[in-house]
Each structure stands twice: as C-alpha cells, then as structure tokens.
Scaffold this motif. Structure first.
Motif, PDB file in Angstrom:
ATOM      1  N   SER A  46       0.831  -1.213   0.000  1.00 32.08           N
ATOM      2  CA  SER A  46       0.000   0.000   0.000  1.00 32.08           C
ATOM      3  C   SER A  46       0.862   1.258   0.000  1.00 32.08           C
ATOM      4  O   SER A  46       0.717   2.146   0.837  1.00 32.08           O
ATOM      5  N   ARG A  47       1.768   1.302  -0.987  1.00 30.67           N
ATOM      6  CA  ARG A  47       2.615   2.483  -1.077  1.00 30.67           C
ATOM      7  C   ARG A  47       3.213   2.621  -2.474  1.00 30.67           C
ATOM      8  O   ARG A  47       3.332   1.646  -3.213  1.00 30.67           O
ATOM      9  N   TYR A  48       3.562   3.853  -2.794  1.00 32.64           N
ATOM     10  CA  TYR A  48       4.369   4.138  -3.976  1.00 32.64           C
ATOM     11  C   TYR A  48       5.809   4.164  -3.496  1.00 32.64           C
ATOM     12  O   TYR A  48       6.101   4.707  -2.426  1.00 32.64           O
ATOM     13  N   GLU A  49       6.694   3.572  -4.278  1.00 32.47           N
ATOM     14  CA  GLU A  49       8.101   3.498  -3.888  1.00 32.47           C
ATOM     15  C   GLU A  49       8.962   4.203  -4.924  1.00 32.47           C
ATOM     16  O   GLU A  49       8.719   4.094  -6.121  1.00 32.47           O
ATOM     17  N   ILE A  50       9.961   4.918  -4.438  1.00 31.26           N
ATOM     18  CA  ILE A  50      10.936   5.535  -5.333  1.00 31.26           C
ATOM     19  C   ILE A  50      12.265   4.834  -5.113  1.00 31.26           C
ATOM     20  O   ILE A  50      12.677   4.592  -3.973  1.00 31.26           O
ATOM     21  N   ARG A  51      12.884   4.477  -6.226  1.00 37.29           N
ATOM     22  CA  ARG A  51      14.164   3.772  -6.177  1.00 37.29           C
ATOM     23  C   ARG A  51      15.207   4.567  -6.933  1.00 37.29           C
ATOM     24  O   ARG A  51      14.925   5.174  -7.953  1.00 37.29           O
ATOM     25  N   SER A  52      16.402   4.518  -6.408  1.00 36.72           N
ATOM     26  CA  SER A  52      17.564   5.132  -7.043  1.00 36.72           C
ATOM     27  C   SER A  52      18.527   3.993  -7.369  1.00 36.72           C
ATOM     28  O   SER A  52      19.039   3.340  -6.454  1.00 36.72           O
ATOM     29  N   ASP A  53      18.715   3.727  -8.663  1.00 40.07           N
ATOM     30  CA  ASP A  53      19.542   2.586  -9.085  1.00 40.07           C
ATOM     31  C   ASP A  53      19.122   1.303  -8.364  1.00 40.07           C
ATOM     32  O   ASP A  53      19.938   0.588  -7.789  1.00 40.07           O
ATOM     33  N   GLY A  96      12.710   5.722  -0.824  1.00 35.52           N
ATOM     34  CA  GLY A  96      11.603   6.312  -0.079  1.00 35.52           C
ATOM     35  C   GLY A  96      10.279   5.748  -0.539  1.00 35.52           C
ATOM     36  O   GLY A  96      10.213   4.926  -1.454  1.00 35.52           O
ATOM     37  N   PHE A  97       9.207   6.223   0.124  1.00 43.91           N
ATOM     38  CA  PHE A  97       7.881   5.727  -0.206  1.00 43.91           C
ATOM     39  C   PHE A  97       6.815   6.716   0.243  1.00 43.91           C
ATOM     40  O   PHE A  97       7.058   7.570   1.098  1.00 43.91           O
ATOM     41  N   ALA A  98       5.639   6.578  -0.355  1.00 47.07           N
ATOM     42  CA  ALA A  98       4.445   7.330   0.038  1.00 47.07           C
ATOM     43  C   ALA A  98       3.355   6.301   0.315  1.00 47.07           C
ATOM     44  O   ALA A  98       2.885   5.632  -0.609  1.00 47.07           O
ATOM     45  N   GLU A  99       2.983   6.153   1.585  1.00 48.18           N
ATOM     46  CA  GLU A  99       1.974   5.175   1.971  1.00 48.18           C
ATOM     47  C   GLU A  99       0.580   5.701   1.649  1.00 48.18           C
ATOM     48  O   GLU A  99       0.318   6.894   1.761  1.00 48.18           O
ATOM     49  N   ARG A 109      -6.129   7.695  -0.064  1.00 50.19           N
ATOM     50  CA  ARG A 109      -5.725   8.575   1.031  1.00 50.19           C
ATOM     51  C   ARG A 109      -4.220   8.439   1.218  1.00 50.19           C
ATOM     52  O   ARG A 109      -3.736   7.363   1.555  1.00 50.19           O
ATOM     53  N   PHE A 110      -3.503   9.520   0.980  1.00 46.91           N
ATOM     54  CA  PHE A 110      -2.053   9.515   1.211  1.00 46.91           C
ATOM     55  C   PHE A 110      -1.834   9.853   2.676  1.00 46.91           C
ATOM     56  O   PHE A 110      -2.263  10.906   3.158  1.00 46.91           O
ATOM     57  N   ILE A 111      -1.164   8.932   3.395  1.00 41.85           N
ATOM     58  CA  ILE A 111      -1.057   9.084   4.847  1.00 41.85           C
ATOM     59  C   ILE A 111       0.355   9.361   5.356  1.00 41.85           C
ATOM     60  O   ILE A 111       0.506   9.872   6.461  1.00 41.85           O
ATOM     61  N   HIS A 112       1.387   9.018   4.567  1.00 43.92           N
ATOM     62  CA  HIS A 112       2.756   9.227   5.067  1.00 43.92           C
ATOM     63  C   HIS A 112       3.737   9.161   3.900  1.00 43.92           C
ATOM     64  O   HIS A 112       3.620   8.295   3.039  1.00 43.92           O
ATOM     65  N   THR A 113       4.691  10.076   3.892  1.00 38.92           N
ATOM     66  CA  THR A 113       5.750  10.078   2.884  1.00 38.92           C
ATOM     67  C   THR A 113       7.081  10.126   3.612  1.00 38.92           C
ATOM     68  O   THR A 113       7.235  10.871   4.579  1.00 38.92           O
ATOM     69  N   GLU A 114       8.019   9.311   3.145  1.00 43.46           N
ATOM     70  CA  GLU A 114       9.319   9.238   3.812  1.00 43.46           C
ATOM     71  C   GLU A 114      10.427   8.996   2.791  1.00 43.46           C
ATOM     72  O   GLU A 114      10.283   8.172   1.898  1.00 43.46           O
ATOM     73  N   ILE A 115      11.521   9.736   2.934  1.00 39.91           N
ATOM     74  CA  ILE A 115      12.716   9.534   2.117  1.00 39.91           C
ATOM     75  C   ILE A 115      13.845   9.129   3.065  1.00 39.91           C
ATOM     76  O   ILE A 115      14.047   9.747   4.115  1.00 39.91           O
ATOM     77  N   ASP A 116      14.571   8.080   2.704  1.00 40.20           N
ATOM     78  CA  ASP A 116      15.697   7.616   3.508  1.00 40.20           C
ATOM     79  C   ASP A 116      16.705   8.755   3.646  1.00 40.20           C
ATOM     80  O   ASP A 116      17.005   9.448   2.672  1.00 40.20           O
ATOM     81  N   PRO A 139       1.175  15.489   5.483  1.00 36.67           N
ATOM     82  CA  PRO A 139       1.522  16.907   5.346  1.00 36.67           C
ATOM     83  C   PRO A 139       2.370  17.216   4.108  1.00 36.67           C
ATOM     84  O   PRO A 139       2.181  18.260   3.482  1.00 36.67           O
ATOM     85  N   TYR A 140       3.280  16.321   3.740  1.00 38.64           N
ATOM     86  CA  TYR A 140       4.105  16.590   2.558  1.00 38.64           C
ATOM     87  C   TYR A 140       3.257  16.590   1.291  1.00 38.64           C
ATOM     88  O   TYR A 140       3.377  17.470   0.447  1.00 38.64           O
ATOM     89  N   ILE A 141       2.383  15.603   1.151  1.00 36.08           N
ATOM     90  CA  ILE A 141       1.521  15.521  -0.025  1.00 36.08           C
ATOM     91  C   ILE A 141       0.588  16.732  -0.067  1.00 36.08           C
ATOM     92  O   ILE A 141       0.362  17.314  -1.136  1.00 36.08           O
ATOM     93  N   ALA A 142       0.052  17.130   1.076  1.00 38.61           N
ATOM     94  CA  ALA A 142      -0.830  18.310   1.115  1.00 38.61           C
ATOM     95  C   ALA A 142      -0.083  19.560   0.649  1.00 38.61           C
ATOM     96  O   ALA A 142      -0.591  20.338  -0.163  1.00 38.61           O
ATOM     97  N   LYS A 143       1.131  19.752   1.141  1.00 38.37           N
ATOM     98  CA  LYS A 143       1.939  20.913   0.745  1.00 38.37           C
ATOM     99  C   LYS A 143       2.257  20.859  -0.750  1.00 38.37           C
ATOM    100  O   LYS A 143       2.195  21.877  -1.449  1.00 38.37           O
ATOM    101  N   TYR A 144       2.590  19.688  -1.249  1.00 35.71           N
ATOM    102  CA  TYR A 144       2.887  19.534  -2.667  1.00 35.71           C
ATOM    103  C   TYR A 144       1.674  19.948  -3.505  1.00 35.71           C
ATOM    104  O   TYR A 144       1.800  20.665  -4.489  1.00 35.71           O
ATOM    105  N   LEU A 145       0.487  19.498  -3.100  1.00 37.01           N
ATOM    106  CA  LEU A 145      -0.731  19.831  -3.850  1.00 37.01           C
ATOM    107  C   LEU A 145      -1.065  21.320  -3.790  1.00 37.01           C
ATOM    108  O   LEU A 145      -1.699  21.848  -4.703  1.00 37.01           O
ATOM    109  N   GLN A 146      -0.651  21.993  -2.733  1.00 39.92           N
ATOM    110  CA  GLN A 146      -0.888  23.437  -2.625  1.00 39.92           C
ATOM    111  C   GLN A 146       0.029  24.230  -3.547  1.00 39.92           C
ATOM    112  O   GLN A 146      -0.277  25.352  -3.908  1.00 39.92           O
TER     113      GLN A 146
END
Length: 143
Positions: free
Chosen positions: A13-20, A25-28, A37-44, A76-83
């Motif tokens: 239940s998340r989108y994942e970003i991969r580097s090589d 990171g991911f967005a749950e 409903r986007f509930i949490h975003t995290e980058i290592d 909060p990150y997704i909300a700010k991005y959408l704004q």
C-alpha cells in the motif's frame, strides 16, 4: 547517471521511489472506494536533498489521477505539494477540520490563541487518553 523510478506496490500500500534499484523512499496510501488517502511520505536520510520527495509525489499523484481516484492528502508533505503544484486531472478531497465538519466559522486569531492556552492548561491537569481513531481511520482524521 542515476536511474530514478517510481512504482506502485499494492501489497505494501505504497508508492516506492528507487535510485539505481535501491529503495530510497515511499508514500503510503489507503484505498477507499473511489479515493486514495495519502497518509505518510518518507525519504531515507541517505537520499535526502536530491529532490526525490517531489519526484515521488509528482508520480504518485499523477498515477492516482490517471486511475480516477480522488486524492485525500492526509500526509503533510503531499498536502503541501498539492498546494504548490498542479496535478492535471486530479480530484482533491481536502480533509476537513472539526470546525468545518460542524459548519462553524473559524474563530479569529485572538480567540484561537486563548483557546490554545486554555486547552494546554487543561491538558496538563487532565489524565492522558489514548489518541486514536476508528479502525477505518487510523490517522484519527476525517476525510
């Protein structure tokens, strides 16, 4: 050159970003009928400062819009991005605060400050209760 990719992992239940091919990171999210409903975003921390959070948000939100899901930004990150960014074709369902749900007008800043001070004093003297929502809303926030 670094290869950046964003994929949707429905099992987690998340989108994942991969580097090589390394998870950076991911967005749950939580799926609801007709909504995501986007509930949490995290980058290592090892990948911070590379603009990956913005790339992740852009791809995840664009995918949600393409799928026809209404986007509910609880993170909060997704909300700010959408704004600050346009997502073509996206339907956004902004979460409502309790005063908005009840139809009450927001109090002016002076009243808010007084209320916050009173609540703080009450919180210090009142016993603590577990903060949580229903099983359907683990964030404790309403759509």
């Amino acid at each position: 050159m670094t290869d950046i990719s964003v994929t949707r992992n429905d099992e987690a239940s998340r989108y994942e970003i991969r580097s090589d091919d390394v998870l950076a990171g991911f967005a749950e999210f939580q799926l609801r009928p007709g909504a995501i409903r986007f509930i949490h975003t995290e980058i290592d921390p090892a990948f911070q400062g590379q603009g990956l959070a913005g790339k992740l948000a852009a791809e995840a939100l664009a995918d949600a819009a393409r799928r026809g899901d209404a986007i509910v930004p609880l993170c909060p990150y997704i909300a700010k991005y959408l704004q600050t960014h346009e997502v073509p074709g996206a339907e956004i369902r902004w979460p409502q605060r309790p005063a908005e749900v009840q139809g009450a007008a927001a109090p002016d800043a002076a009243v808010q400050d007084e209320s916050a001070q009173e609540k703080s004093a009450q919180d210090k003297s009142a016993p603590r209760e577990s903060a949580g929502g229903s099983d359907d809303d683990p964030t404790g926030r309403a759509e």
